[in-house]
Design a protein around this motif. Structure first.
Motif, mmCIF file in Angstrom:
data_model
loop_
_atom_site.group_PDB
_atom_site.id
_atom_site.type_symbol
_atom_site.label_atom_id
_atom_site.label_comp_id
_atom_site.label_asym_id
_atom_site.label_seq_id
_atom_site.Cartn_x
_atom_site.Cartn_y
_atom_site.Cartn_z
ATOM 1 N N UNK A 35 0.796 -1.223 0.000
ATOM 2 C CA UNK A 35 0.000 0.000 0.000
ATOM 3 C C UNK A 35 0.833 1.280 0.000
ATOM 4 N N UNK A 36 1.834 1.418 0.882
ATOM 5 C CA UNK A 36 2.632 2.656 0.869
ATOM 6 C C UNK A 36 3.300 2.925 -0.480
ATOM 7 N N UNK A 37 3.823 1.873 -1.104
ATOM 8 C CA UNK A 37 4.475 2.038 -2.411
ATOM 9 C C UNK A 37 3.467 2.438 -3.480
ATOM 10 N N UNK A 38 2.287 1.818 -3.443
ATOM 11 C CA UNK A 38 1.252 2.144 -4.420
ATOM 12 C C UNK A 38 0.737 3.567 -4.232
ATOM 13 N N UNK A 39 0.560 3.982 -2.996
ATOM 14 C CA UNK A 39 0.085 5.337 -2.719
ATOM 15 C C UNK A 39 1.077 6.378 -3.212
ATOM 16 N N UNK A 40 2.350 6.091 -3.055
ATOM 17 C CA UNK A 40 3.384 7.031 -3.500
ATOM 18 C C UNK A 40 3.476 7.083 -5.023
ATOM 19 N N UNK A 41 3.452 5.928 -5.668
ATOM 20 C CA UNK A 41 3.615 5.889 -7.121
ATOM 21 C C UNK A 41 2.410 6.457 -7.862
ATOM 22 N N UNK A 42 1.203 6.109 -7.416
ATOM 23 C CA UNK A 42 0.000 6.539 -8.132
ATOM 24 C C UNK A 42 -0.626 7.799 -7.539
ATOM 25 N N UNK A 43 -0.031 8.322 -6.477
ATOM 26 C CA UNK A 43 -0.524 9.547 -5.843
ATOM 27 C C UNK A 43 -2.003 9.416 -5.459
ATOM 28 N N UNK A 44 -2.289 8.382 -4.679
ATOM 29 C CA UNK A 44 -3.655 8.127 -4.229
ATOM 30 C C UNK A 44 -3.668 8.016 -2.712
ATOM 31 N N UNK A 46 -5.466 6.449 1.093
ATOM 32 C CA UNK A 46 -5.764 5.146 1.685
ATOM 33 C C UNK A 46 -7.115 4.615 1.246
ATOM 34 N N UNK A 47 -8.098 5.506 1.119
ATOM 35 C CA UNK A 47 -9.438 5.074 0.738
ATOM 36 C C UNK A 47 -9.471 4.478 -0.668
ATOM 37 N N UNK A 48 -8.555 4.881 -1.506
ATOM 38 C CA UNK A 48 -8.492 4.339 -2.870
ATOM 39 C C UNK A 48 -7.668 3.061 -2.936
ATOM 40 N N UNK A 49 -6.506 3.076 -2.296
ATOM 41 C CA UNK A 49 -5.603 1.930 -2.421
ATOM 42 C C UNK A 49 -6.169 0.678 -1.767
ATOM 43 N N UNK A 50 -7.023 0.855 -0.760
ATOM 44 C CA UNK A 50 -7.573 -0.313 -0.073
ATOM 45 C C UNK A 50 -8.468 -1.155 -0.986
ATOM 46 N N UNK A 51 -8.925 -0.575 -2.102
ATOM 47 C CA UNK A 51 -9.743 -1.333 -3.044
ATOM 48 C C UNK A 51 -8.955 -2.420 -3.751
ATOM 49 N N UNK A 52 -7.635 -2.365 -3.659
ATOM 50 C CA UNK A 52 -6.804 -3.427 -4.221
ATOM 51 C C UNK A 52 -7.138 -4.769 -3.577
ATOM 52 N N UNK A 53 -7.357 -4.763 -2.267
ATOM 53 C CA UNK A 53 -7.728 -5.995 -1.573
ATOM 54 C C UNK A 53 -9.246 -6.110 -1.381
ATOM 55 N N UNK A 54 -9.909 -4.980 -1.113
ATOM 56 C CA UNK A 54 -11.353 -5.018 -0.897
ATOM 57 C C UNK A 54 -12.081 -5.487 -2.154
ATOM 58 N N UNK A 55 -11.702 -4.941 -3.309
ATOM 59 C CA UNK A 55 -12.322 -5.342 -4.564
ATOM 60 C C UNK A 55 -12.082 -6.807 -4.878
ATOM 61 N N UNK A 97 0.723 -2.343 -15.617
ATOM 62 C CA UNK A 97 -0.151 -1.182 -15.681
ATOM 63 C C UNK A 97 0.562 0.129 -15.325
ATOM 64 N N UNK A 98 0.287 1.188 -16.073
ATOM 65 C CA UNK A 98 0.859 2.497 -15.726
ATOM 66 C C UNK A 98 -0.070 3.340 -14.856
ATOM 67 N N UNK A 99 -1.325 2.900 -14.675
ATOM 68 C CA UNK A 99 -2.305 3.675 -13.908
ATOM 69 C C UNK A 99 -2.997 2.778 -12.891
ATOM 70 N N UNK A 100 -3.496 3.388 -11.835
ATOM 71 C CA UNK A 100 -4.101 2.637 -10.744
ATOM 72 C C UNK A 100 -5.387 1.936 -11.178
ATOM 73 N N UNK A 101 -6.169 2.566 -12.042
ATOM 74 C CA UNK A 101 -7.449 1.972 -12.454
ATOM 75 C C UNK A 101 -7.248 0.624 -13.141
ATOM 76 N N UNK A 102 -6.192 0.493 -13.946
ATOM 77 C CA UNK A 102 -5.907 -0.782 -14.604
ATOM 78 C C UNK A 102 -5.355 -1.804 -13.617
ATOM 79 N N UNK A 103 -4.629 -1.331 -12.621
ATOM 80 C CA UNK A 103 -4.161 -2.231 -11.567
ATOM 81 C C UNK A 103 -5.354 -2.822 -10.825
ATOM 82 N N UNK A 104 -6.323 -1.976 -10.519
ATOM 83 C CA UNK A 104 -7.527 -2.448 -9.835
ATOM 84 C C UNK A 104 -8.296 -3.426 -10.724
ATOM 85 N N UNK A 105 -8.393 -3.122 -12.011
ATOM 86 C CA UNK A 105 -9.075 -4.026 -12.934
ATOM 87 C C UNK A 105 -8.378 -5.386 -12.976
#
Length: 199
Positions: A35-44, A46-55, A97-105
């Motif tokens: 999560x910390x690495x993803x938040x830093x790289x994609x500039x998002x 906690x509420x967004x990055x948590x969808x990586x596991x929640x989704x 993926x270069x963007x968070x939305x594709x990572x989530x997908x």
């Protein structure tokens, strides 16, 4: 009383679906430490990055209850191949993926693959293992999935610290690619371990 033996095809089927399930649970728990690495790289946040596991977990919660319906409608080979294809597509997408939305997908697609494979392992065990061996094989199948949450965070932390978060997915692909066993020509269902080698 004649004691039925467990043939090689059945063992390979359980182990192969077990590896698929293990991979899915490992990557789910490993991503928690990224999560910390993803938040830093994609500039998002906690509420967004948590969808990586929640989704991912939400997709599992939707797919797993449908396992009985899927088993009645489709052959095990078809279900397993679908699970592998979905999991590989999701893993590749998440790795590049270069963007968070594709990572989530990618994570959601991974979840669909794992949701199909996880009950498949227990379905094979319950339906095809002789009654006198059922306890041992169910225990083995449960052990495979029970080990994954213990391995995931430590493995994920090590990989992220030394190679970056993308390597979590790349390492998973490399692990899957090394699962080679010959094709079982006599089996009614082709050796799913051989199918794993195709991935």
């Amino acid at each position: 009383m004649k004691i039925k033996k467990i043939d090689l095809k059945l063992i390979l089927s359980i182990v192969a679906t077990g590896i698929m399930s293990f991979s899915g649970v490992v990557v789910e728990t490993a991503m928690n430490v990224t999560f910390p690495s993803l938040m830093e790289e994609f500039q998002i946040g906690t509420s967004s990055v948590q969808w990586i596991t929640t989704g991912y977990l939400l997709v599992l919660a939707v797919i797993i209850p449908t396992s009985s319906y899927l088993k009645k409608r489709f052959r095990m080979k078809s279900l397993f191949m679908t699970a592998i294809i979905l999991f590989i597509i999701g893993t590749v997408l998440a790795a590049v993926t270069p963007v968070f939305s594709l990572l989530l997908l990618g994570r959601l697609i991974q979840g669909a693959g794992t949701g199909i494979a996880l009950p498949l392992m227990f379905n094979i065990t319950m339906e095809q293992v002789p009654e006198d061996k059922l306890g041992v094989m169910m225990g083995t199948a449960s052990l495979i999935t029970a080990m994954a949450p213990a391995v995931g965070p430590s493995l994920g932390g090590f990989i992220v610290n030394h190679f970056g978060w993308r390597m979590v997915f790349i390492a998973l692909l490399l692990f899957r690619a090394t699962r080679h066993l010959p094709h079982n020509r006599e089996a009614k269902m082709p050796s799913v371990f051989w199918l794993l080698s195709l991935s």
